[in-house]
Design a protein around this motif. Structure first.
Motif, PDB file in Angstrom:
ATOM      1  N   THR A 215       0.832  -1.209   0.000  1.00  0.00           N
ATOM      2  CA  THR A 215       0.000   0.000   0.000  1.00  0.00           C
ATOM      3  C   THR A 215       0.862   1.252   0.000  1.00  0.00           C
ATOM      4  OG1 THR A 215      -1.798  -1.126   1.157  1.00  0.00           O
ATOM      5  CG2 THR A 215      -1.749   1.279   1.294  1.00  0.00           C
ATOM      6  N   ILE A 216       1.874   1.296   0.863  1.00  0.00           N
ATOM      7  CA  ILE A 216       2.749   2.466   0.919  1.00  0.00           C
ATOM      8  C   ILE A 216       3.483   2.641  -0.402  1.00  0.00           C
ATOM      9  CG2 ILE A 216       4.675   3.550   2.119  1.00  0.00           C
ATOM     10  CD1 ILE A 216       2.118   3.353   3.794  1.00  0.00           C
TER      11      ILE A 216
ATOM     12  N   SER B 203       3.897   1.918   9.417  1.00  0.00           N
ATOM     13  CA  SER B 203       3.794   1.338   8.077  1.00  0.00           C
ATOM     14  C   SER B 203       4.847   1.904   7.133  1.00  0.00           C
ATOM     15  CB  SER B 203       2.394   1.589   7.515  1.00  0.00           C
ATOM     16  OG  SER B 203       1.444   0.861   8.250  1.00  0.00           O
ATOM     17  N   PHE B 204       5.149   3.194   7.282  1.00  0.00           N
ATOM     18  CA  PHE B 204       6.215   3.788   6.457  1.00  0.00           C
ATOM     19  C   PHE B 204       7.556   3.159   6.807  1.00  0.00           C
ATOM     20  CE2 PHE B 204       9.313   6.939   5.154  1.00  0.00           C
ATOM     21  CZ  PHE B 204       8.814   7.394   3.942  1.00  0.00           C
ATOM     22  N   ILE B 205       7.822   3.010   8.108  1.00  0.00           N
ATOM     23  CA  ILE B 205       9.077   2.397   8.549  1.00  0.00           C
ATOM     24  C   ILE B 205       9.172   0.964   8.028  1.00  0.00           C
ATOM     25  CG2 ILE B 205      10.341   1.599  10.582  1.00  0.00           C
ATOM     26  CD1 ILE B 205       9.139   4.055  12.056  1.00  0.00           C
ATOM     27  N   ASN B 206       8.082   0.215   8.078  1.00  0.00           N
ATOM     28  CA  ASN B 206       8.065  -1.153   7.580  1.00  0.00           C
ATOM     29  C   ASN B 206       8.388  -1.206   6.086  1.00  0.00           C
ATOM     30  OD1 ASN B 206       7.394  -4.059   7.803  1.00  0.00           O
ATOM     31  ND2 ASN B 206       5.636  -3.500   6.534  1.00  0.00           N
TER      32      ASN B 206
ATOM     33  N   LEU C 274      10.082   1.071   4.435  1.00  0.00           N
ATOM     34  CA  LEU C 274      11.505   1.402   4.325  1.00  0.00           C
ATOM     35  C   LEU C 274      12.361   0.168   4.562  1.00  0.00           C
ATOM     36  CD1 LEU C 274      12.085   4.774   6.249  1.00  0.00           C
ATOM     37  CD2 LEU C 274      12.510   4.352   3.822  1.00  0.00           C
ATOM     38  N   ASP C 275      12.052  -0.545   5.637  1.00  0.00           N
ATOM     39  CA  ASP C 275      12.830  -1.731   5.986  1.00  0.00           C
ATOM     40  C   ASP C 275      12.729  -2.806   4.916  1.00  0.00           C
ATOM     41  OD1 ASP C 275      13.551  -0.483   8.333  1.00  0.00           O
ATOM     42  OD2 ASP C 275      12.129  -1.577   9.593  1.00  0.00           O
ATOM     43  N   ALA C 276      11.572  -2.857   4.237  1.00  0.00           N
ATOM     44  CA  ALA C 276      11.392  -3.842   3.166  1.00  0.00           C
ATOM     45  C   ALA C 276      12.107  -3.434   1.882  1.00  0.00           C
ATOM     46  CB  ALA C 276       9.898  -4.035   2.888  1.00  0.00           C
ATOM     47  N   GLY C 277      12.597  -2.217   1.823  1.00  0.00           N
ATOM     48  CA  GLY C 277      13.345  -1.752   0.662  1.00  0.00           C
ATOM     49  C   GLY C 277      12.497  -1.336  -0.523  1.00  0.00           C
ATOM     50  N   VAL C 278      11.173  -1.176  -0.326  1.00  0.00           N
ATOM     51  CA  VAL C 278      10.312  -0.838  -1.472  1.00  0.00           C
ATOM     52  C   VAL C 278      10.169   0.673  -1.653  1.00  0.00           C
ATOM     53  CG1 VAL C 278       9.052  -2.995  -1.275  1.00  0.00           C
ATOM     54  CG2 VAL C 278       8.174  -0.957  -0.111  1.00  0.00           C
ATOM     55  N   ILE C 279      10.596   1.463  -0.665  1.00  0.00           N
ATOM     56  CA  ILE C 279      10.589   2.922  -0.767  1.00  0.00           C
ATOM     57  C   ILE C 279      11.858   3.451  -0.111  1.00  0.00           C
ATOM     58  CG2 ILE C 279       8.057   3.111  -0.709  1.00  0.00           C
ATOM     59  CD1 ILE C 279       8.433   4.100   2.248  1.00  0.00           C
ATOM     60  N   ASP C 280      12.113   4.749  -0.313  1.00  0.00           N
ATOM     61  CA  ASP C 280      13.125   5.440   0.480  1.00  0.00           C
ATOM     62  C   ASP C 280      12.468   6.657   1.124  1.00  0.00           C
ATOM     63  OD1 ASP C 280      12.978   7.464  -1.484  1.00  0.00           O
ATOM     64  OD2 ASP C 280      14.714   6.660  -2.568  1.00  0.00           O
ATOM     65  N   GLU C 281      13.225   7.448   1.864  1.00  0.00           N
ATOM     66  CA  GLU C 281      12.645   8.568   2.600  1.00  0.00           C
ATOM     67  C   GLU C 281      12.072   9.639   1.679  1.00  0.00           C
ATOM     68  OE1 GLU C 281      14.915  10.109   5.856  1.00  0.00           O
ATOM     69  OE2 GLU C 281      15.665   8.127   6.427  1.00  0.00           O
ATOM     70  N   ASP C 282      12.512   9.668   0.419  1.00  0.00           N
ATOM     71  CA  ASP C 282      11.972  10.630  -0.542  1.00  0.00           C
ATOM     72  C   ASP C 282      10.563  10.270  -1.002  1.00  0.00           C
ATOM     73  OD1 ASP C 282      14.259  12.140  -0.429  1.00  0.00           O
ATOM     74  OD2 ASP C 282      15.210  11.139  -2.144  1.00  0.00           O
ATOM     75  N   HIS C 283      10.044   9.146  -0.506  1.00  0.00           N
ATOM     76  CA  HIS C 283       8.689   8.736  -0.893  1.00  0.00           C
ATOM     77  C   HIS C 283       7.620   9.652  -0.290  1.00  0.00           C
ATOM     78  CE1 HIS C 283       5.883   5.832  -2.562  1.00  0.00           C
ATOM     79  NE2 HIS C 283       5.245   5.751  -1.395  1.00  0.00           N
ATOM     80  N   VAL C 284       7.984  10.466   0.691  1.00  0.00           N
ATOM     81  CA  VAL C 284       7.032  11.423   1.261  1.00  0.00           C
ATOM     82  C   VAL C 284       6.727  12.490   0.220  1.00  0.00           C
ATOM     83  CG1 VAL C 284       6.605  13.116   3.076  1.00  0.00           C
ATOM     84  CG2 VAL C 284       7.872  11.020   3.599  1.00  0.00           C
ATOM     85  N   HIS C 285       5.461  12.602  -0.158  1.00  0.00           N
ATOM     86  CA  HIS C 285       5.058  13.589  -1.170  1.00  0.00           C
ATOM     87  C   HIS C 285       5.053  14.993  -0.580  1.00  0.00           C
ATOM     88  CE1 HIS C 285       2.792  15.630  -4.282  1.00  0.00           C
ATOM     89  NE2 HIS C 285       1.811  15.899  -3.420  1.00  0.00           N
ATOM     90  N   ALA C 286       4.389  15.179   0.536  1.00  0.00           N
ATOM     91  CA  ALA C 286       4.274  16.477   1.207  1.00  0.00           C
ATOM     92  C   ALA C 286       3.557  16.255   2.514  1.00  0.00           C
ATOM     93  CB  ALA C 286       3.494  17.478   0.345  1.00  0.00           C
ATOM     94  N   GLU C 287       3.688  17.193   3.434  1.00  0.00           N
ATOM     95  CA  GLU C 287       2.833  17.178   4.617  1.00  0.00           C
ATOM     96  C   GLU C 287       1.421  17.609   4.246  1.00  0.00           C
ATOM     97  OE1 GLU C 287       4.075  19.436   7.988  1.00  0.00           O
ATOM     98  OE2 GLU C 287       5.949  18.334   8.262  1.00  0.00           O
TER      99      GLU C 287
END
Length: 335
Positions: free
Chosen positions: A235-236, A255-258, A260-273
């Protein structure tokens, strides 16, 4: 020149009937607009006690246009004892105390309002089918608030206990215009849904992200600890990801941390607040087919915004008890 100050102490039942869901949403939306224009806010800080097991949590925000600042502090656990919520509110110009609220009754309403602001910013305008995973107090707050920002035709609710989801559906059917139905699985709830709300205390994903149809929006409000994973990594990965506060996503957005740990995203995956979108400084939904996620882990932005609204209304109605505060220049003597 030092001056004594007074604040209004408001018990939980004194604020419980002061605002309806739409009014909470308006206040919280305005709070997030200010955040998007630079209003300061901190993510939660949680201190854990091992013996007895429990936690003390707090977070802070200043809303200069509202004229208020403060923070939510709550204690929970401690050998199975109950939870208690306190909210001090200060004047953001003078620093004077304005109010102290027993913050329990407002909690589902202010949290639901934050979720609804996320839906309003990110869900398709033609969204007509809402899925809800969870049937407790927080789910009630989410559904009541979200129903004020979209015209839903149908709402499906799932929770593991049949009696809980059926009683939730019956209660919501009495209160809301859309048809509310209890369903037997998360997949049944999500099928055909335009908006999905997760309002659980789950440590494992509550649905399969591959089941989300293009164009779905998800609001998740159970992401407040690294081990709280309502949403799976799929989902993330698939979604345009919007948190309430960017600073908390690697701290407690489970869920974001999970993912990240799974390697499917990086910290730049945040679109915006969320505040950036509400203030018009970042785009919200950019395509009818886009999957979006609002991660609502809880901030003092919605808490101070809602609490100040309740304070103003209580003051106008003559509710509450005035309590005295001595200024530090007068009382902090060391004598």
């Amino acid at each position: 020149m030092p001056t004594d100050a007074t604040a209004l102490f408001l018990q939980s039942d004194e604020v419980a009937d002061l605002a309806d869901p739409a009014e909470y949403v308006d206040a919280v939306r305005e709070g997030y607009r200010q955040r998007g224009e630079g209003a300061p806010a901190t993510p939660r800080t949680t201190l854990f006690s091992d013996e007895p097991a429990g936690m003390l949590t707090g977070y802070l925000a200043i809303l200069p246009d509202t004229g208020a600042m403060g923070g939510y502090t709550y204690a929970a656990g401690f050998s199975g004892r109950d939870a208690h919520f306190t909210l001090p509110i200060f004047d953001s110009d003078s620093g004077d105390p304005l109010a102290v609220l027993d913050g329990a009754s407002m909690n589902p309403h202010k949290t639901g309002a934050a979720g609804a602001v996320g839906v309003d910013a990110l869900a398709r305008r033609d969204a007509s089918d809402l899925a809800v995973i969870g049937s407790g107090a927080q789910a009630r707050g989410q559904v009541r608030a979200t129903a004020t920002v979209r015209d839903f035709d149908r709402i499906e609710v799932y929770s593991p206990t049949a009696d809980h989801r059926e009683s939730f559906a019956a209660e919501m059917n009495d209160d809301l215009d859309p048809t509310v139905a209890a369903v037997a699985s998360p997949a049944a709830a999500i099928e055909g849904a335009d908006v999905v709300i997760t309002a659980t205390d789950a440590s494992e994903p509550v649905f399969d992200g591959d089941l989300l149809e293009p164009g779905t929006h998800v609001t998740a409000m159970g992401q407040y600890h690294p081990e709280k994973n309502e949403l799976d990594a799929t989902t993330i990965e698939r979604a345009t990801y919007v948190p309430d506060l960017r600073e908390r996503v690697t701290q407690d957005a489970g869920s974001f941390i999970n993912a990240l740990d799974a390697g499917v995203i990086d910290e730049d995956h945040v679109h915006a607040e969320l505040g950036d979108i509400v203030a018009g400084n970042a785009p919200g939904r950019q395509s009818p087919k886009e999957i979006t996620v609002f991660d609502s882990g809880g901030t003092a932005i919605e808490t101070v915004a809602a609490g100040h609204m309740l304070y103003e209304r209580a003051k106008a109605e003559g509710r509450g008890e005035e309590i005295d505060f001595a200024p530090a220049s007068k009382a902090l003597t060391g004598r």
